[in-house]
Design a protein around this motif. Sequence first.
Motif, PDB file in Angstrom:
ATOM      1  N   TYR A   1      20.341  32.142 -12.664  1.00 43.19           N
ATOM      2  CA  TYR A   1      19.960  32.566 -14.003  1.00 43.19           C
ATOM      3  C   TYR A   1      20.117  31.480 -15.074  1.00 43.19           C
ATOM      4  O   TYR A   1      19.248  31.355 -15.950  1.00 43.19           O
ATOM      5  N   PRO A   2      21.163  30.663 -15.075  1.00 46.14           N
ATOM      6  CA  PRO A   2      21.247  29.617 -16.118  1.00 46.14           C
ATOM      7  C   PRO A   2      20.034  28.699 -16.144  1.00 46.14           C
ATOM      8  O   PRO A   2      19.543  28.338 -17.220  1.00 46.14           O
ATOM      9  N   ALA A   3      19.536  28.312 -14.968  1.00 50.41           N
ATOM     10  CA  ALA A   3      18.347  27.457 -14.922  1.00 50.41           C
ATOM     11  C   ALA A   3      17.120  28.198 -15.439  1.00 50.41           C
ATOM     12  O   ALA A   3      16.274  27.626 -16.148  1.00 50.41           O
ATOM     13  N   ALA A   4      17.008  29.482 -15.109  1.00 54.73           N
ATOM     14  CA  ALA A   4      15.880  30.286 -15.588  1.00 54.73           C
ATOM     15  C   ALA A   4      15.932  30.428 -17.102  1.00 54.73           C
ATOM     16  O   ALA A   4      14.914  30.284 -17.792  1.00 54.73           O
TER      17      ALA A   4
ATOM     18  N   ALA B   1      10.264  26.508 -26.910  1.00 52.77           N
ATOM     19  CA  ALA B   1      10.423  25.379 -27.833  1.00 52.77           C
ATOM     20  C   ALA B   1       9.227  24.436 -27.772  1.00 52.77           C
ATOM     21  O   ALA B   1       9.198  23.420 -28.459  1.00 52.77           O
ATOM     22  N   GLY B   2       8.253  24.785 -26.916  1.00 55.42           N
ATOM     23  CA  GLY B   2       7.044  23.979 -26.827  1.00 55.42           C
ATOM     24  C   GLY B   2       7.042  22.974 -25.709  1.00 55.42           C
ATOM     25  O   GLY B   2       6.114  22.170 -25.595  1.00 55.42           O
ATOM     26  N   GLY B   3       8.053  23.012 -24.858  1.00 61.75           N
ATOM     27  CA  GLY B   3       8.128  22.075 -23.750  1.00 61.75           C
ATOM     28  C   GLY B   3       7.485  22.621 -22.485  1.00 61.75           C
ATOM     29  O   GLY B   3       6.952  23.733 -22.459  1.00 61.75           O
ATOM     30  N   ALA B   4       7.533  21.835 -21.420  1.00 59.88           N
ATOM     31  CA  ALA B   4       6.982  22.215 -20.127  1.00 59.88           C
ATOM     32  C   ALA B   4       8.102  22.824 -19.274  1.00 59.88           C
ATOM     33  O   ALA B   4       9.008  22.113 -18.838  1.00 59.88           O
ATOM     34  N   ALA B   5       8.054  24.113 -19.085  1.00 59.69           N
ATOM     35  CA  ALA B   5       9.088  24.799 -18.313  1.00 59.69           C
ATOM     36  C   ALA B   5       8.838  24.653 -16.819  1.00 59.69           C
ATOM     37  O   ALA B   5       7.690  24.531 -16.383  1.00 59.69           O
ATOM     38  N   ASP B   6       9.893  24.653 -16.044  1.00 54.83           N
ATOM     39  CA  ASP B   6       9.808  24.592 -14.588  1.00 54.83           C
ATOM     40  C   ASP B   6       9.426  25.983 -14.081  1.00 54.83           C
ATOM     41  O   ASP B   6      10.216  26.921 -14.165  1.00 54.83           O
ATOM     42  N   PRO B   7       8.208  26.166 -13.539  1.00 52.36           N
ATOM     43  CA  PRO B   7       7.791  27.505 -13.095  1.00 52.36           C
ATOM     44  C   PRO B   7       8.648  28.056 -11.971  1.00 52.36           C
ATOM     45  O   PRO B   7       8.821  29.272 -11.853  1.00 52.36           O
ATOM     46  N   ASP B   8       9.215  27.169 -11.141  1.00 53.07           N
ATOM     47  CA  ASP B   8      10.064  27.645 -10.051  1.00 53.07           C
ATOM     48  C   ASP B   8      11.370  28.229 -10.587  1.00 53.07           C
ATOM     49  O   ASP B   8      11.921  29.168 -10.002  1.00 53.07           O
ATOM     50  N   ALA B   9      11.863  27.671 -11.691  1.00 48.53           N
ATOM     51  CA  ALA B   9      13.088  28.192 -12.288  1.00 48.53           C
ATOM     52  C   ALA B   9      12.854  29.541 -12.936  1.00 48.53           C
ATOM     53  O   ALA B   9      13.721  30.421 -12.895  1.00 48.53           O
ATOM     54  N   VAL B  10      11.672  29.729 -13.526  1.00 50.82           N
ATOM     55  CA  VAL B  10      11.359  30.975 -14.233  1.00 50.82           C
ATOM     56  C   VAL B  10      10.978  32.097 -13.264  1.00 50.82           C
ATOM     57  O   VAL B  10      11.180  33.279 -13.556  1.00 50.82           O
ATOM     58  N   ALA B  11      10.454  31.755 -12.107  1.00 52.42           N
ATOM     59  CA  ALA B  11       9.878  32.728 -11.181  1.00 52.42           C
ATOM     60  C   ALA B  11      10.762  33.944 -10.892  1.00 52.42           C
ATOM     61  O   ALA B  11      10.256  35.077 -10.877  1.00 52.42           O
ATOM     62  N   PRO B  12      12.077  33.799 -10.677  1.00 55.99           N
ATOM     63  CA  PRO B  12      12.877  34.988 -10.352  1.00 55.99           C
ATOM     64  C   PRO B  12      12.873  36.054 -11.443  1.00 55.99           C
ATOM     65  O   PRO B  12      13.100  37.236 -11.149  1.00 55.99           O
ATOM     66  N   LEU B  13      12.602  35.657 -12.677  1.00 52.45           N
ATOM     67  CA  LEU B  13      12.608  36.625 -13.776  1.00 52.45           C
ATOM     68  C   LEU B  13      11.459  37.615 -13.680  1.00 52.45           C
ATOM     69  O   LEU B  13      11.512  38.689 -14.280  1.00 52.45           O
TER      70      LEU B  13
END
Length: 279
Positions: free
Chosen positions: A150-153, A162-174
């Motif tokens: 969760y911290p990485a997500a 914030a307008g940056g490029a998020a890591d889709p693999d980190a967000v995926a579990p959400l």
Amino acid sequence: MTTFTGPDGTRLGYRVLGRGEPLLVLAGGPMREAAYLGDLGGLSAHRALHVLDLRGTGRSERPADPADHRVDRQVADVEAFRTHLGLDRVDLLAHSAGCSLATLYALRHPERTGRLVLVTPSLRIFGSTSSEDDYREAAEARGLAEQEWYPAARAAVRTAFAGGAADPDAVAPLFHGTWDAAARAHEADRTAQSHPEAAAAYHGGGFQPADVRAAVAELASPALLLAGEYDPDPRPGAIRATAALFRHARTAVQPAAGHYPWLDDPAAFSRTVAAFLAP
């Protein structure tokens, strides 16, 4: 895989799962190969799913002009699909960003549209977007604070807003009600099934949210907007508010489900959709 020709000559592919009355199925992503939908949790036991690979995805050809991936331009592909199948009217089921296409089709061809099922729909064509608070609320509802991932997500979500490029693999579990082996396998295919250039063009114009909101208030087709209790984008409250814009629509919230509710509880998903589509 069966094919037909779109109005501009682009070859489009689709597959048929199950038997019975046809149900046209449009994938999300945006512009993800439709294989990720599977058989929608066994919905193929109730209807013959005619699952379209949108242009530029799966077995469908890429158009010469990347702008032809735009959602409003693909309405003509759906109409060509209906004509190819020889159907006077069609019931439509769409997922996520595919719901934008299904809605625009229904507005352009109301006389050809039967029932409309919008599963965890993107709300961009209505002018609604999610916030970082929505993601936080969904995570709190699931009790994710103790999950090691969760911290990485959470950091990836913060970066994205914030307008940056998020890591889709980190967000995926959400986006899954349960981050189990099935969810991990589902996400493992995401990159190979995606078409980033087409995705960037998909919501790139051809609609005005105010016009869409006004038009769905006159749409005669019954609509079901299905939300996942734990989906961060969109949250069930936003889906309820959107359903209220329609002339004939209701909301169903699948308990403990995320953005892909047919994975979290296949039986509940297929039961809810089949009941809505029943004569």
